[in-house]
Design an enzyme around this catalytic site. Sequence first.
Site, PDB file in Angstrom:
ATOM      1  N   ASP A 185       3.092  17.989  10.294  1.00  0.00           N
ATOM      2  CA  ASP A 185       4.758  18.367  10.359  1.00  0.00           C
ATOM      3  C   ASP A 185       5.905  17.783  11.145  1.00  0.00           C
ATOM      4  OD1 ASP A 185       3.416  20.503   8.679  1.00  0.00           O
ATOM      5  OD2 ASP A 185       3.548  22.028  10.335  1.00  0.00           O
ATOM      6  N   ALA A 212       1.062  -1.344  -0.399  1.00  0.00           N
ATOM      7  CA  ALA A 212       0.212   0.192  -0.097  1.00  0.00           C
ATOM      8  C   ALA A 212       0.964   1.212   0.122  1.00  0.00           C
ATOM      9  CB  ALA A 212      -0.868   0.115   1.800  1.00  0.00           C
ATOM     10  N   GLU A 254       9.348   7.045   7.020  1.00  0.00           N
ATOM     11  CA  GLU A 254       9.472   7.520   6.111  1.00  0.00           C
ATOM     12  C   GLU A 254       7.658   7.146   5.997  1.00  0.00           C
ATOM     13  OE1 GLU A 254       7.089   9.668   3.753  1.00  0.00           O
ATOM     14  OE2 GLU A 254       9.439  10.272   3.274  1.00  0.00           O
TER      15      GLU A 254
END
Length: 128
Positions: A106, A34, A80
């Site tokens: 953020d 995914a 990530e």
Amino acid sequence: MNKTDVISKAGKPGYTGLTRIIKATGYSWQGLRAAFKYESAIRQELLLLIIFTPIALLLNVSHVDKILLVASLVLVLIVELLNSAIEAVVDRIGTEHHELSGRAKDIGSAAVFVSLCLAVFIWFMIVM
């Protein structure tokens, strides 16, 4: 009633042992697929990993240095993945702007930036 009974009644079987490991591995592969399908940053960082891992392994440096070079790239990918998971959860909650949602995104992005800076630093210190 134990914890397994509660989980089973909630519709999720209480797998244990090898079955749990096999199921967890399947869910992990689903997550990786995914992420690759929906997240361009994952694809870009995976490409960097694919390109720079052979370079790291071919460099005339110690085994520990090679491990550090590759590990720094893997760390960027891990961070990530976590950032993408945070973004997916925030986006699932709603599309309207909320200060905490923006802050969460953020901060996740900042974590990726810090991991990239660390990778650049490690590569610079070892290769230069």
